[in-house]
Scaffold this motif. Structure first.
Motif, PDB file in Angstrom:
ATOM      1  N   GLY A  35      21.546 -28.765 -84.207  1.00 43.55           N
ATOM      2  CA  GLY A  35      20.373 -28.764 -83.357  1.00 43.55           C
ATOM      3  C   GLY A  35      19.380 -29.822 -83.733  1.00 43.55           C
ATOM      4  N   TRP A  36      18.134 -29.569 -83.306  1.00 40.08           N
ATOM      5  CA  TRP A  36      17.069 -30.556 -83.461  1.00 40.08           C
ATOM      6  C   TRP A  36      15.762 -29.902 -83.892  1.00 40.08           C
ATOM      7  N   TYR A  37      15.081 -30.590 -84.782  1.00 37.59           N
ATOM      8  CA  TYR A  37      13.719 -30.282 -85.169  1.00 37.59           C
ATOM      9  C   TYR A  37      12.875 -31.514 -84.883  1.00 37.59           C
ATOM     10  N   ARG A  38      11.571 -31.330 -84.891  1.00 39.73           N
ATOM     11  CA  ARG A  38      10.695 -32.477 -84.722  1.00 39.73           C
ATOM     12  C   ARG A  38       9.460 -32.338 -85.602  1.00 39.73           C
ATOM     13  N   GLN A  39       8.899 -33.502 -85.920  1.00 34.31           N
ATOM     14  CA  GLN A  39       7.694 -33.521 -86.745  1.00 34.31           C
ATOM     15  C   GLN A  39       6.755 -34.588 -86.238  1.00 34.31           C
ATOM     16  N   ALA A  40       5.575 -34.153 -85.817  1.00 35.43           N
ATOM     17  CA  ALA A  40       4.527 -35.075 -85.399  1.00 35.43           C
ATOM     18  C   ALA A  40       3.678 -35.434 -86.610  1.00 35.43           C
ATOM     19  N   ASP A  46       9.036 -28.638 -86.903  1.00 34.98           N
ATOM     20  CA  ASP A  46       9.251 -27.467 -86.063  1.00 34.98           C
ATOM     21  C   ASP A  46      10.627 -27.493 -85.412  1.00 34.98           C
ATOM     22  N   LEU A  47      11.190 -26.320 -85.232  1.00 36.52           N
ATOM     23  CA  LEU A  47      12.441 -26.197 -84.495  1.00 36.52           C
ATOM     24  C   LEU A  47      12.212 -26.572 -83.038  1.00 36.52           C
ATOM     25  N   VAL A  48      13.154 -27.334 -82.486  1.00 33.48           N
ATOM     26  CA  VAL A  48      13.116 -27.658 -81.061  1.00 33.48           C
ATOM     27  C   VAL A  48      14.188 -26.848 -80.331  1.00 33.48           C
ATOM     28  N   ALA A  49      15.435 -27.018 -80.760  1.00 29.65           N
ATOM     29  CA  ALA A  49      16.541 -26.300 -80.125  1.00 29.65           C
ATOM     30  C   ALA A  49      17.746 -26.335 -81.039  1.00 29.65           C
ATOM     31  N   ILE A  50      18.479 -25.229 -81.075  1.00 26.98           N
ATOM     32  CA  ILE A  50      19.705 -25.161 -81.870  1.00 26.98           C
ATOM     33  C   ILE A  50      20.808 -24.502 -81.046  1.00 26.98           C
ATOM     34  N   VAL A  92       8.857 -37.507 -84.506  1.00 22.71           N
ATOM     35  CA  VAL A  92      10.162 -37.904 -85.035  1.00 22.71           C
ATOM     36  C   VAL A  92      11.087 -36.701 -84.881  1.00 22.71           C
ATOM     37  N   TYR A  93      12.205 -36.924 -84.248  1.00 26.29           N
ATOM     38  CA  TYR A  93      13.175 -35.853 -84.001  1.00 26.29           C
ATOM     39  C   TYR A  93      14.312 -35.972 -85.015  1.00 26.29           C
ATOM     40  N   TYR A  94      14.602 -34.843 -85.649  1.00 29.33           N
ATOM     41  CA  TYR A  94      15.616 -34.811 -86.699  1.00 29.33           C
ATOM     42  C   TYR A  94      16.804 -33.964 -86.274  1.00 29.33           C
ATOM     43  N   CYS A  95      17.974 -34.517 -86.459  1.00 25.04           N
ATOM     44  CA  CYS A  95      19.196 -33.755 -86.258  1.00 25.04           C
ATOM     45  C   CYS A  95      19.380 -32.790 -87.427  1.00 25.04           C
ATOM     46  N   TYR A  96      19.854 -31.596 -87.121  1.00 19.97           N
ATOM     47  CA  TYR A  96      19.999 -30.534 -88.122  1.00 19.97           C
ATOM     48  C   TYR A  96      21.392 -29.935 -88.027  1.00 19.97           C
TER      49      TYR A  96
END
Length: 120
Positions: A35-40, A46-50, A92-96
């Protein structure tokens, strides 16, 4: 060795769309969650979607109805289709990945991050 390679970030106007992709490579024996998290800037990650290996998804309230997460288990890839983007989505969007390698213990793996900027 494990590697998560992200692509698809960039600059878009409010109301536009972007598609993020992430491919996990290396000695994974199993991948449970992708999934994806993001950090401003100045904020927590924060979790975006998994999405689970079985296809069950979970979204943050702030993206429901706008973002769609999907997964290709054969390619160990996860996609995030982002529509109706808002300036508040800038981060910034992070792959998880939650998975295991030689060790049977599950652990989290992170991509290097890809910048998404939404202009008003």
């Amino acid at each position: 060795q494990v590697q998560l390679v992200e692509s698809g970030g960039g600059l878009v106007q409010a109301g536009g769309s972007l598609r993020l992709s992430c491919v996990a490579s290396g000695s994974f024996s199993s991948i449970n969650i992708m999934g994806w998290y993001r950090q401003a800037p100045g904020k927590q990650r924060d979790l975006v979607a998994i999405v689970s290996s079985g296809g069950t998804t979970n979204y943050a309230d702030f993206v429901k109805g706008r973002f769609t997460v999907s997964r290709d288990n054969r390619k160990n890839a996860v996609l995030l289709q982002m529509n109706s983007l808002e300036p508040e989505d800038t981060a910034v969007y992070y792959c998880y990945v939650l998975g295991s390698t030689i060790s049977p213990s599950l652990r989290a793996y992170w991509g290097q991050g890809t910048q998404v900027t939404v202009s008003s």
